[in-house]
Scaffold this motif. Structure first.
Motif, PDB file in Angstrom:
ATOM      1  N   ASP A  21      41.950  43.766  47.309  1.00  0.00           N
ATOM      2  CA  ASP A  21      40.577  43.835  47.829  1.00  0.00           C
ATOM      3  C   ASP A  21      40.389  45.083  48.684  1.00  0.00           C
ATOM      4  O   ASP A  21      39.393  45.794  48.541  1.00  0.00           O
ATOM      5  CB  ASP A  21      40.240  42.595  48.658  1.00  0.00           C
ATOM      6  N   LYS A  67      36.072  42.133  40.524  1.00  0.00           N
ATOM      7  CA  LYS A  67      37.220  41.243  40.324  1.00  0.00           C
ATOM      8  C   LYS A  67      36.949  40.186  39.263  1.00  0.00           C
ATOM      9  O   LYS A  67      37.877  39.693  38.636  1.00  0.00           O
ATOM     10  CB  LYS A  67      37.617  40.603  41.653  1.00  0.00           C
ATOM     11  N   ARG A 126      38.461  40.820  35.692  1.00  0.00           N
ATOM     12  CA  ARG A 126      39.894  40.721  35.427  1.00  0.00           C
ATOM     13  C   ARG A 126      40.184  39.593  34.454  1.00  0.00           C
ATOM     14  O   ARG A 126      39.627  38.511  34.537  1.00  0.00           O
ATOM     15  CB  ARG A 126      40.657  40.479  36.717  1.00  0.00           C
TER      16      ARG A 126
END
Length: 101
Positions: free
Chosen positions: A60, A94, A97
């Motif tokens: 992050d 994210k 992914r």
């Protein structure tokens, strides 16, 4: 005067909708505006050397660092968007992914 009331009601609804957008919706909108041109709608485009975000393993903090400061040809966004907007983009990124199943 009824058309004016309808117009005002419509504008109020738009403002409330924009104000209460979910973090995913905000992240998607910001990504589409600032990132999709090079990274693609699903994160795989790679235009101008942009990385495939579906394969990214960055933490992050590393994602936020790159959004804030840029990297190579990618511009820095620290003066263009707020830290909360950067976090929304990072969270949306994210979601690209692929789970390793």
């Amino acid at each position: 005067m009824p058309p004016l009331r309808i117009t005002l009601s419509f504008v109020l609804c738009l403002l409330l909708t924009a104000t209460f957008a979910t973090p995913v919706e905000e992240g998607r909108a910001l990504y589409d505006q600032h990132c999709a041109r090079c990274h693609g709608a699903d994160g795989t485009r790679g235009l101008f050397g942009a990385k495939n975000l579906q394969k990214s393993l960055l933490s992050d903090s590393a994602i936020l660092h790159q959004i804030t400061n840029g990297r190579r040809i990618m511009p820095a966004f620290k003066k263009r968007i707020t830290p909360n907007q950067m976090t929304a983009i990072a969270n949306y990124i994210k979601s690209f992914r692929k789970s390793s199943v």
